[in-house]
Design a protein around this motif. Structure first.
Motif, PDB file in Angstrom:
ATOM      1  N   HIS A 217       6.329  26.546  25.539  1.00 56.43           N
ATOM      2  CA  HIS A 217       6.285  25.894  24.228  1.00 56.43           C
ATOM      3  C   HIS A 217       7.663  25.388  23.801  1.00 56.43           C
ATOM      4  CE1 HIS A 217       2.185  27.408  23.819  1.00 56.43           C
ATOM      5  NE2 HIS A 217       2.059  26.652  22.748  1.00 56.43           N
ATOM      6  N   GLU A 220       8.327  22.255  25.723  1.00 53.56           N
ATOM      7  CA  GLU A 220       7.536  21.124  25.203  1.00 53.56           C
ATOM      8  C   GLU A 220       7.890  20.781  23.760  1.00 53.56           C
ATOM      9  OE1 GLU A 220       3.581  22.524  25.700  1.00 53.56           O
ATOM     10  OE2 GLU A 220       3.721  22.603  27.897  1.00 53.56           O
ATOM     11  N   ASP A 222       7.272  22.601  21.116  1.00 51.70           N
ATOM     12  CA  ASP A 222       6.145  22.938  20.248  1.00 51.70           C
ATOM     13  C   ASP A 222       6.080  24.445  19.977  1.00 51.70           C
ATOM     14  OD1 ASP A 222       3.772  22.643  18.747  1.00 51.70           O
ATOM     15  OD2 ASP A 222       2.548  23.037  20.525  1.00 51.70           O
ATOM     16  N   GLU A 224       6.415  25.837  17.173  1.00 54.94           N
ATOM     17  CA  GLU A 224       5.679  26.014  15.910  1.00 54.94           C
ATOM     18  C   GLU A 224       4.194  26.232  16.168  1.00 54.94           C
ATOM     19  OE1 GLU A 224       5.609  26.883  12.150  1.00 54.94           O
ATOM     20  OE2 GLU A 224       7.477  26.080  12.986  1.00 54.94           O
ATOM     21  N   GLY A 225       3.660  25.532  17.181  1.00 54.20           N
ATOM     22  CA  GLY A 225       2.252  25.695  17.530  1.00 54.20           C
ATOM     23  C   GLY A 225       1.955  27.104  17.998  1.00 54.20           C
TER      24      GLY A 225
END
Length: 382
Positions: A217, A220, A222, A224-225
Motif C-alpha cells: 500500500h 502504491e 494508498d 489511507e485505504g
C-alpha cells in the motif's frame, strides 16, 4: 568449523522421533532395516542421492557423531546451513520468524546494546499486536493483555543470532485456543490440520501478510485505504508501532522479515516468506500510527460499577456478553450505559460485579434514549 563442538553436544537434545517425522514429511523415504535401534532414510532426485542414519538409542557410543552427520547431510541436501537445520530440529512443531537488521555498522555480526534491546522488545510487541488483532480486532489496543495472548507469548522463544548481520529468530511453538480447555500446547504428534488452523499459525501468517500489505500500500501510495479497513482484517496501531521500533528510524537501515514455516505443516495463508523494509518506509508507517491513534482519541472514558450482566446461559456457547454500567457524566449526573464485551472482557466483568469493583471503559459513547458504548478498552479498578 568453529561451531562443531557445540553442535555435536546439542545433537543429544534432538528428538529422534521428531527428526524422523521431519524427514518423512520433507520427501525422504524410509529404507527397510532389521536394526531396531536406528532408521535409515534416503533422498534421491535426478542428479543427487543422500542417505542419513537416525540413531534411536543414546547409549550408543557414536550416538552424537551419527546424529550430527545426519544433520549435516540434511543441511547439504536442503542447501541450508547446519545452524538453520539445527534450529528447527531443536524446536520441532514450530514456525520460526526471523527479523534481520542490516546496517553498515553491524556487518561483523554485533550490534549496539540499545539497538539489540529495541529489536527484542519490538519483536515481542509485533507478535502480541498480531495475536490481539486476531482475537480482539481494534484500531488500538490499550489496557491489560488478553490471557490467551500472554500464554502464547510466554511459550515463544528467541533463537541464536547469525554471523554477518544481526538476526532475531523467534521460535513459535504450535498452540491453539480450545473453547473447553482454553490455551492448549500442541505436540509433534498433533494432527497437521490442527496445527495449520492453530493460533500460532494464524499469528505467524498474519505477521507476514500484514507487513506485505503495508509495504504494498505504501508502494502504491494508498496507505489511507489500508487504514480505513475494519473488521477482522484490521491492522492495529500497535502493529505499526512495533514495526517502527525495529530500528527503522535510523538512516541506512534495512529490516528483512523471513518466515520458516514448519516443514511438517502446510501453509496456505502466507503471501510472502521474505519481505524487506528500508528506512524509506519509516515515515509512512509512523504517520499510520498517529492516524489510527487519532481515531481512538475521540473516544470517551467512563468509570462506574456494573449493575447487570447478560449473556448466553451455557458457558461453552458464550462468545460475548452485555453489561449495564452506572456512572457519573461530566456534570456529575448519574447515567446508565449498555456495553457489549468480548468473552475475555465479559469474564472479567463477572469478577468485577461479584466483588463490587469499579470498571473503567473507553470507547465511543452514543447518547440516546438508551445510551450505548462500543468498547475499545476494559479495565478493572482494584
Amino acid at each position: 568449523m568453529i561451531y562443531s563442538v557445540n553442535f555435536l553436544d546439542l545433537t543429544e537434545k534432538i528428538n529422534p522421533l521428531a527428526f524422523s517425522k521431519y524427514l518423512k514429511e520433507t520427501g525422504w523415504k524410509l529404507f527397510p532395516t532389521k536394526r531396531t535401534y536406528l532408521k535409515i532414510y534416503q533422498y534421491e532426485n535426478k542428479d543427487e542421492f543422500f542417505q542419513v542414519i537416525i540413531p534411536f538409542e543414546k547409549r550408543l557410543s557414536d550416538y552424537k557423531e551419527a546424529m550430527y552427520k545426519a544433520v549435516t547431510t540434511v543441511a547439504e541436501m536442503e542447501k541450508k546451513s547446519v545452524e538453520q537445520v539445527m534450529l528447527y530440529l531443536l524446536n520441532p512443531n514450530t514456525d520460526i520468524l526471523k527479523i534481520r537488521l542490516e546496517r553498515q555498522d553491524i556487518e561483523t555480526g554485533n550490534i549496539l546494546f540499545d539497538d539489540a534491546i529495541r529489536m527484542y522488545e519490538n519483536a515481542k510487541k509485533l507478535l502480541a499486536a498480531t495475536a490481539l488483532d486476531i482475537l480482539h480486532p481494534k484500531k488500538y489496543h490499550q489496557g491489560r493483555t488478553d490471557d490467551a495472548v500472554s500464554h502464547f507469548l510466554s511459550s515463544c522463544r528467541f533463537g541464536q543470532t547469525e554471523i554477518g548481520s544481526y538476526v532475531v529468530s523467534v521460535v513459535c511453538p504450535f498452540a491453539e485456543l480450545d473453547e473447553k480447555e482454553g490455551y492448549k500446547q500442541l505436540s509433534i504428534f498433533s494432527e497437521e490440520e490442527e496445527c495449520a488452523n492453530s493460533l500460532t499459525r494464524k499469528v505467524t501468517s498474519r505477521v507476514m501478510n500484514n507487513i506485505y500489505q503495508i509495504k504494498s500500500h505504501i508502494d502504491e501510495g494508498d496507505l489511507e485505504g489500508l487504514l480505513s479497513k475494519d473488521g477482522e482484517d484490521i491492522i492495529s496501531a500497535n502493529f505499526y508501532e512495533a514495526l517502527t521500533g525495529l530500528n527503522l528510524d535510523l538512516e541506512g537501515t534495512n529490516v528483512e522479515f523471513l518466515a520458516e514455516w514448519s516443514p511438517v505443516v502446510k501453509n496456505k495463508n502466507a503471501v510472502k516468506n521474505k519481505i524487506l523494509l528500508s528506512h524509506d518506509y519509516y515515515q509512512p508507517i509512523e504517520t499510520a500510527v498517529g492516524k489510527l491513534k487519532e481515531k481512538t482519541n475521540t473516544s470517551t472514558k467512563i468509570l462506574g460499577r456494573i449493575n447487570k450482566l447478560e449473556s448466553a446461559p451455557d458457558v461453552n456457547q458464550r462468545k460475548e456478553g452485555k453489561i449495564t454500567v452506572v456512572y457519573l457524566d461530566e456534570n456529575e449526573k448519574k447515567r446508565i450505559a449498555t456495553i457489549k464485551l468480548e468473552k475475555n472482557d465479559y469474564d472479567r466483568a463477572i469478577e468485577a460485579h461479584e466483588k463490587g469493583l469499579y470498571v473503567e471503559i473507553e470507547g465511543n459513547l452514543t447518547k440516546a434514549k438508551r445510551t450505548t458504548m462500543t468498547c475499545e478498552s476494559f479495565n478493572i479498578i482494584d
